[in-house]
Design a protein around this motif. Structure first.
Motif, PDB file in Angstrom:
ATOM      1  N   MET A  12      -5.208 -15.639  43.651  1.00 36.82           N
ATOM      2  CA  MET A  12      -5.296 -15.275  45.070  1.00 36.82           C
ATOM      3  C   MET A  12      -3.982 -14.693  45.587  1.00 36.82           C
ATOM      4  N   THR A  13      -4.118 -13.812  46.576  1.00 36.22           N
ATOM      5  CA  THR A  13      -2.956 -13.392  47.335  1.00 36.22           C
ATOM      6  C   THR A  13      -2.578 -14.543  48.269  1.00 36.22           C
ATOM      7  N   GLY A  47      -5.890 -27.827  42.196  1.00 40.49           N
ATOM      8  CA  GLY A  47      -5.227 -27.182  41.067  1.00 40.49           C
ATOM      9  C   GLY A  47      -4.414 -25.959  41.425  1.00 40.49           C
ATOM     10  N   ALA A  48      -4.011 -25.868  42.706  1.00 37.30           N
ATOM     11  CA  ALA A  48      -3.166 -24.750  43.130  1.00 37.30           C
ATOM     12  C   ALA A  48      -1.705 -25.149  42.996  1.00 37.30           C
ATOM     13  N   ASN A  49      -0.840 -24.161  42.828  1.00 36.39           N
ATOM     14  CA  ASN A  49       0.588 -24.417  42.719  1.00 36.39           C
ATOM     15  C   ASN A  49       1.146 -24.768  44.091  1.00 36.39           C
ATOM     16  N   ALA A  50       1.750 -25.938  44.205  1.00 35.33           N
ATOM     17  CA  ALA A  50       2.222 -26.413  45.504  1.00 35.33           C
ATOM     18  C   ALA A  50       3.325 -25.529  46.076  1.00 35.33           C
ATOM     19  N   LEU A  55       4.567 -21.162  50.277  1.00 32.22           N
ATOM     20  CA  LEU A  55       4.873 -19.783  50.676  1.00 32.22           C
ATOM     21  C   LEU A  55       3.776 -19.207  51.566  1.00 32.22           C
ATOM     22  N   ALA A  56       2.548 -19.717  51.415  1.00 28.86           N
ATOM     23  CA  ALA A  56       1.417 -19.209  52.208  1.00 28.86           C
ATOM     24  C   ALA A  56       1.459 -19.705  53.646  1.00 28.86           C
ATOM     25  N   ALA A  61       2.943 -26.232  60.354  1.00 31.36           N
ATOM     26  CA  ALA A  61       1.693 -26.781  60.871  1.00 31.36           C
ATOM     27  C   ALA A  61       0.831 -25.753  61.583  1.00 31.36           C
ATOM     28  N   MET A  62       1.434 -24.905  62.405  1.00 33.08           N
ATOM     29  CA  MET A  62       0.639 -23.927  63.145  1.00 33.08           C
ATOM     30  C   MET A  62      -0.025 -22.930  62.206  1.00 33.08           C
ATOM     31  N   ASP A  63       0.649 -22.567  61.122  1.00 30.72           N
ATOM     32  CA  ASP A  63       0.024 -21.678  60.136  1.00 30.72           C
ATOM     33  C   ASP A  63      -1.171 -22.366  59.478  1.00 30.72           C
TER      34      ASP A  63
END
Length: 224
Positions: A12-13, A47-50, A55-56, A61-63
């Protein structure tokens, strides 16, 4: 919402990861709030890289909250193709859309409560308003609204306020099937419908050119 088991987070992007991971973060926010702990726990669970997940969400919190709302917006759009509500009246369409959003967060009331508290902070007020407007706009578009005059703005502002008020009732509603929340929603929609009917009678053929200041002036200084 999208089934997380079918997603490949590694490909994923950051924009895609933000929206896809948001529901998992929301589930953990019940216990950990909208925090880094909730983010890492959510990433590990799927299973996603923490580190990539961090970075996402550079805005913290607001994001995370905004991404959760975007996820619900997108799921709502997918769930309501034109043929699903084509036979319904406008008030019924709006109720169905808000009801869908309430169902989407059922069981996550604590996450909603925590999100609302964060969005109410002065530094987040502008973004919170923008987020509420965006969801209201999506609902009106799905409902078939094509207004381009001042009604375009008033409809969205009113719907955003109805949705926010209903959510405030919803998070503390202990009634069976959230009956209190849905009754509250129905009363708010009925009130708006009565207002719209009265407004239409007041404005008549000049509704597209209605001026609040001119109307108030006429109340104070009636024309002879």
């Amino acid at each position: 919402m999208v089934e997380t088991a079918t997603l490949d987070y590694a490909d994923m992007t950051l924009d895609e990861l933000r929206v896809a991971l948001a529901p998992e973060i929301a589930a953990n926010a019940i216990f950990d709030g909208w925090s880094d702990t909730a983010l890492v726990t959510a990433a590990d669970a799927v299973g996603a890289n923490a580190d990539v997940a961090r970075l996402a969400f550079p805005g913290g919190a607001m994001d995370m909250i905004d991404a959760w709302i975007v996820n619900i917006d997108l799921a709502m759009i997918d769930a309501f193709p034109a043929e699903r509500i084509a036979s319904l009246k406008i008030r019924e369409r709006i109720r169905e859309l808000i009801a869908y959003r309430l169902e989407a967060v059922t069981g996550l009331e604590e996450s909603v409560r925590r999100a609302t508290a964060i969005m109410a902070m002065p530094q987040n007020a502008r973004r919170a308003l923008k987020t509420g407007w965006r969801s209201a706009d999506e609902m009106w578009r799905l409902a078939g609204d094509t207004a381009t005059d001042y009604n375009h703005y008033t409809k969205r502002a009113i719907l955003a306020s109805i949705y926010a008020a209903t959510l405030a009732v919803f998070v503390d509603d202990q009634s069976e099937g959230k009956q209190v929340s849905y009754a509250f929603l129905d009363r708010r929609i009925d009130g708006v419908m009565k207002f719209e009917k009265a407004k239409a009678q007041l404005l008549g053929g000049e509704r597209e050119y209605f001026s609040i200041s001119r109307f108030l002036g006429r109340l104070r200084y009636p024309t002879r």
